[in-house]
Design a protein around this motif. Structure first.
Motif, PDB file in Angstrom:
ATOM      1  N   LEU A  65     -41.976 -12.927  29.753  1.00 19.22           N
ATOM      2  CA  LEU A  65     -41.400 -13.345  28.488  1.00 19.22           C
ATOM      3  C   LEU A  65     -42.498 -13.952  27.626  1.00 19.22           C
ATOM      4  CD1 LEU A  65     -38.621 -13.678  27.033  1.00 19.22           C
ATOM      5  CD2 LEU A  65     -38.506 -15.964  28.039  1.00 19.22           C
ATOM      6  N   ARG A  66     -42.509 -13.562  26.349  1.00 16.40           N
ATOM      7  CA  ARG A  66     -43.437 -14.166  25.388  1.00 16.40           C
ATOM      8  C   ARG A  66     -42.643 -14.559  24.143  1.00 16.40           C
ATOM      9  NH1 ARG A  66     -48.968 -11.267  23.927  1.00 16.40           N
ATOM     10  NH2 ARG A  66     -49.499 -12.420  25.825  1.00 16.40           N
ATOM     11  N   ILE A  67     -42.780 -15.821  23.726  1.00 16.30           N
ATOM     12  CA  ILE A  67     -42.140 -16.306  22.504  1.00 16.30           C
ATOM     13  C   ILE A  67     -43.244 -16.775  21.557  1.00 16.30           C
ATOM     14  CG2 ILE A  67     -40.490 -17.917  21.510  1.00 16.30           C
ATOM     15  CD1 ILE A  67     -39.219 -18.205  24.278  1.00 16.30           C
ATOM     16  N   THR A  68     -43.268 -16.218  20.357  1.00 18.36           N
ATOM     17  CA  THR A  68     -44.245 -16.575  19.332  1.00 18.36           C
ATOM     18  C   THR A  68     -43.508 -17.239  18.177  1.00 18.36           C
ATOM     19  OG1 THR A  68     -45.588 -14.663  19.935  1.00 18.36           O
ATOM     20  CG2 THR A  68     -46.064 -15.699  17.826  1.00 18.36           C
ATOM     21  N   SER A 119     -38.838  -6.372  21.955  1.00 19.55           N
ATOM     22  CA  SER A 119     -38.740  -5.719  23.265  1.00 19.55           C
ATOM     23  C   SER A 119     -38.482  -4.231  23.172  1.00 19.55           C
ATOM     24  CB  SER A 119     -37.628  -6.378  24.095  1.00 19.55           C
ATOM     25  OG  SER A 119     -37.858  -7.765  24.209  1.00 19.55           O
ATOM     26  N   GLY A 120     -38.098  -3.748  21.989  1.00 17.19           N
ATOM     27  CA  GLY A 120     -37.779  -2.328  21.855  1.00 17.19           C
ATOM     28  C   GLY A 120     -36.439  -1.954  22.449  1.00 17.19           C
ATOM     29  N   ASP A 121     -35.677  -2.928  22.891  1.00 17.97           N
ATOM     30  CA  ASP A 121     -34.376  -2.683  23.508  1.00 17.97           C
ATOM     31  C   ASP A 121     -33.324  -3.450  22.710  1.00 17.97           C
ATOM     32  OD1 ASP A 121     -32.128  -2.399  25.050  1.00 17.97           O
ATOM     33  OD2 ASP A 121     -32.931  -3.375  26.843  1.00 17.97           O
ATOM     34  N   PRO A 122     -32.435  -2.720  22.010  1.00 22.80           N
ATOM     35  CA  PRO A 122     -31.406  -3.414  21.215  1.00 22.80           C
ATOM     36  C   PRO A 122     -30.562  -4.382  22.037  1.00 22.80           C
ATOM     37  CG  PRO A 122     -31.420  -1.062  20.720  1.00 22.80           C
ATOM     38  CD  PRO A 122     -32.319  -1.261  21.906  1.00 22.80           C
ATOM     39  N   GLU A 123     -30.434  -4.132  23.341  1.00 25.05           N
ATOM     40  CA  GLU A 123     -29.642  -5.021  24.197  1.00 25.05           C
ATOM     41  C   GLU A 123     -30.242  -6.422  24.279  1.00 25.05           C
ATOM     42  OE1 GLU A 123     -26.647  -4.556  26.110  1.00 25.05           O
ATOM     43  OE2 GLU A 123     -26.522  -3.057  24.542  1.00 25.05           O
ATOM     44  N   GLN A 124     -31.534  -6.535  23.943  1.00 24.96           N
ATOM     45  CA  GLN A 124     -32.189  -7.838  24.025  1.00 24.96           C
ATOM     46  C   GLN A 124     -31.998  -8.677  22.763  1.00 24.96           C
ATOM     47  OE1 GLN A 124     -33.300  -8.908  26.840  1.00 24.96           O
ATOM     48  NE2 GLN A 124     -32.869  -6.907  27.753  1.00 24.96           N
ATOM     49  N   GLU A 125     -31.291  -8.132  21.754  1.00 23.49           N
ATOM     50  CA  GLU A 125     -31.024  -8.906  20.540  1.00 23.49           C
ATOM     51  C   GLU A 125     -30.320 -10.218  20.881  1.00 23.49           C
ATOM     52  OE1 GLU A 125     -31.709  -8.614  17.285  1.00 23.49           O
ATOM     53  OE2 GLU A 125     -32.933  -6.836  17.614  1.00 23.49           O
ATOM     54  N   SER A 136     -40.688 -14.635  17.194  1.00 20.12           N
ATOM     55  CA  SER A 136     -40.326 -13.386  17.859  1.00 20.12           C
ATOM     56  C   SER A 136     -40.227 -13.619  19.355  1.00 20.12           C
ATOM     57  CB  SER A 136     -41.367 -12.301  17.568  1.00 20.12           C
ATOM     58  OG  SER A 136     -42.643 -12.675  18.088  1.00 20.12           O
ATOM     59  N   VAL A 137     -39.464 -12.751  20.004  1.00 21.54           N
ATOM     60  CA  VAL A 137     -39.295 -12.793  21.456  1.00 21.54           C
ATOM     61  C   VAL A 137     -39.619 -11.412  22.001  1.00 21.54           C
ATOM     62  CG1 VAL A 137     -37.682 -13.140  23.356  1.00 21.54           C
ATOM     63  CG2 VAL A 137     -37.511 -14.565  21.311  1.00 21.54           C
ATOM     64  N   GLN A 138     -40.451 -11.377  23.030  1.00 19.73           N
ATOM     65  CA  GLN A 138     -40.770 -10.108  23.691  1.00 19.73           C
ATOM     66  C   GLN A 138     -40.521 -10.262  25.185  1.00 19.73           C
ATOM     67  OE1 GLN A 138     -44.674  -8.632  22.775  1.00 19.73           O
ATOM     68  NE2 GLN A 138     -44.185  -6.567  23.455  1.00 19.73           N
ATOM     69  N   LYS A 139     -39.677  -9.394  25.706  1.00 20.28           N
ATOM     70  CA  LYS A 139     -39.292  -9.451  27.115  1.00 20.28           C
ATOM     71  C   LYS A 139     -39.631  -8.116  27.749  1.00 20.28           C
ATOM     72  CE  LYS A 139     -35.057 -10.209  29.864  1.00 20.28           C
ATOM     73  NZ  LYS A 139     -34.655  -8.828  30.175  1.00 20.28           N
ATOM     74  N   ALA A 140     -40.424  -8.160  28.801  1.00 15.96           N
ATOM     75  CA  ALA A 140     -40.797  -6.948  29.530  1.00 15.96           C
ATOM     76  C   ALA A 140     -40.637  -7.238  31.015  1.00 15.96           C
ATOM     77  CB  ALA A 140     -42.227  -6.533  29.203  1.00 15.96           C
TER      78      ALA A 140
END
Length: 586
Positions: A273-276, A205-211, A265-269
């Motif tokens: 939400l996308r989980i691969t 996500s490029g956002d450390p808060e999403q760890e 991986s998890v990507q949240k925008a």
């Protein structure tokens, strides 16, 4: 006022001291002094030949500075090699082994050559993380001299160390590039059932808060798979030792003793939400399948379920969806509560006072959003229970009441969740309700045979019941289920306690010391260590550790000790007698 003759500069700092110096002095003062003088000569010669400068050699310690990290590490390796050869010529109980720490950082240097600052403090803390005869270096040193010397490193992870504001990442030096076999566990045998580790997912996500959000996805998948009885699933805490690292999956298989690895991986925008994910046979080094699921935040738990079902079906096609459904936890009503709980999770298991307090704060925020979120209630109950048993509060009654009320409410809401049952069992253990505790803990491991922490709590219950051999068996089972768990120091402490109960004091001391080496800030272990040192007749060492205990627990008394500890009256009396020998007041 600033000293005009004091200058700040970058330097490599080497700090060393003798492991077990007090014991050596107590056994033979004259021989120990002679050996120390010889060791100082070796240090000075090798440090100076590597363009370093000795700053101090007070007591059994050595402090030196170098212009470059390569010189400091070269010197450390040469010193340990020469000292090791010398130590091999004397009996094991008389060997003088040094721990060495090396850091690259800023120092303040006075005109008389003395040095100060965080750089010096960090080197000293790294020294404490090194094994006797070993070398621990900081991440800065590892990065600065990687590939410059014939050596390699084992990542020891991040450590919170005294008087340093930020965590310090440490690495063990392996001399001459040798294979990582010294001090590292051998390959673990594969279980006779499908075995899997769910590795931390990458946050894209490029956002450390999403760890924490990505970690929560992994935690949920691991928890559900763990409760399928026909699987062997590595506990979350061990799998998370690989977080942020480039991993060799065959090495993961060897270290954890599993055939399969799930990574993703998890990507949240925004709300999307996308989980691969990909499932890999790490023994055969082959992909089994890969998948990608897309949805919204409101779909999060459904997406987790879909992934879990795919993994379960791939590992054992006959698995029934009803079994997966049974394994699911009760979900929070609000993702904010979920997020705060995931943030609290690593702090809950640190078993250190400040971390536990911070966890309670985060869990309080979660419960303010969703007062009936069972996982948050249960974890809060465990944090209150820690305050009882580790002498972090004088009001043990209030802590016990808070622990029980949170843990019981969680069980009312989700009485088939193994973690929640295990927490309730632990709380009843601390309240000395041993029968109820056993029922809860045995129910937890019946529901989830992979519940490493529940097996560990059963081990402690057997200690309190004075069944030492059964306790050790349970602690060893917990270690196998989670071989890299940062909480394993508590399993070693538990085995130390089992040996103390059986009056095998030398074995107890060794295991307590190992627990403290792995978690130096878990100072509550000193209560047991001092008792066992007295039991072993190692009075000089007992005096040193008793001083540390009194410093960590000002105003500590026999009464406070007995109120917090959970052993039988006879065992408590025996331990209290050892503490009285050291001068602890009633």
């Amino acid at each position: 006022m600033t000293d005009p003759e004091m200058k700040q500069r970058l330097a490599a700092i080497l700090a060393a001291d003798v492991a077990g110096y007090s014991r050596l002095m107590a056994a033979d003062e004259r021989a120990t002094v002679a050996a120390l003088d010889a060791a100082r000569g070796i240090f000075r010669r090798i440090i100076e030949s590597n363009q370093g400068r000795v700053i101090d050699m007070a007591g059994d310690s050595v402090l030196a500075v170098f212009e470059a990290a390569t010189g400091a590490v070269s010197a450390a390796m040469a010193v340990q090699k020469e000292l090791g050869s010398a130590a091999d010529m004397v009996p094991e109980d008389r060997q003088m082994r040094f721990r060495i720490g090396v850091h690259l950082g800023d120092i303040m240097e006075k005109s008389d050559g003395t040095v100060y600052g965080d750089g010096v403090n960090i080197a000293a803390r790294l020294q404490g993380l090194a094994e006797p005869g070993g070398i621990a270096v900081s991440e800065a040193v590892q990065a600065a001299q990687r590939n410059r010397l014939p050596t390699a490193f084992d990542d020891l992870g991040e450590h919170t160390v005294k008087n340093i504001a930020h965590p310090v990442r440490a690495f063990r030096v392996r001399v001459d590039g040798a294979a990582a076999n010294a001090g590292v566990a051998p390959s673990l045998a594969l279980p006779d059932k499908p075995s899997i580790a769910v590795l931390p997912f990458n946050n894209l996500s490029g956002d450390p808060e999403q760890e924490f959000f990505a970690d929560g996805v992994v935690e949920a998948i691991t928890a559900t798979l763990s409760r399928i009885r026909s699987f062997f699933v590595i506990a979350r805490n061990s799998a998370f030792c690989y977080k942020g690292k480039a991993v060799n999956l065959r090495e993961v298989s060897r270290e954890l003793g599993v055939r399969y690895v799930l990574e993703g991986s998890v990507q949240k925008a925004g709300n999307r939400l996308r989980i691969t994910v990909q499932l890999i046979d790490a023994v055969a080094d082959s992909h089994i399948w890969a998948d990608r699921v897309d949805g919204t935040l409101e779909d999060l738990f459904e997406l987790q379920d879909r992934i879990t079902e795919r993994v379960a079906g791939a590992l054992q096609p006959s698995i029934r969806l009803a079994e997966i459904e049974r394994a699911r936890r009760k979900r929070p009503q609000d993702l904010g509560a979920y997020d705060y709980t995931m943030r609290a999770m690593p702090l809950v298991w640190a078993l250190e006072m400040e971390a536990s307090e911070n966890a309670l704060n985060l869990l309080g925020r979660a419960l303010a959003i969703d007062p009936e979120y069972p996982l948050a209630l249960s974890l809060a109950g465990w944090c209150h229970a820690q305050r009882m048993v580790y002498n972090w509060t004088d009001d043990i009654g209030a802590a016990g009441s808070a622990a029980l009320s949170h843990a019981e409410r969680a069980a009312e809401l989700s009485g088939d969740d193994p973690l929640i049952l295990a927490v309730l069992g632990a709380v009843h253990t601390f309240l000395r309700n041993y029968g109820t505790a056993r029922i809860m803990l045995e129910r937890a491991v019946a529901l989830d045979p992979n519940a490493a922490w529940a097996w560990s709590r059963l081990g402690w219950l057997e200690n309190y019941s004075e069944h030492s051999e059964r306790a050790i068996e349970y602690f060893q089972r917990a270690l196998r289920l989670s071989p890299l768990d940062p909480m394993n120091f508590n399993n070693y402490v538990g085995m130390g306690s089992a040996n103390e109960v059986a009056e095998r004091y030398e074995e107890a001391v060794a295991l307590y010391r190992r627990g403290l080496q792995e978690r130096p800030h878990a100072l509550w272990i000193l209560r047991n260590l001092v008792c066992s040192l007295v039991g072993a007749g190692r009075m000089e060492e007992a005096k040193v550790e008793f001083a540390h205990l009194c410093s960590a627990y000002p105003g500590f008394t026999i009464a406070k000790f007995k109120k917090a500890m959970v052993f039988s009256p006879a065992m408590l009396d025996r331990m209290a007698a050892h503490l009285r020998t050291m001068g602890l007041p009633d």
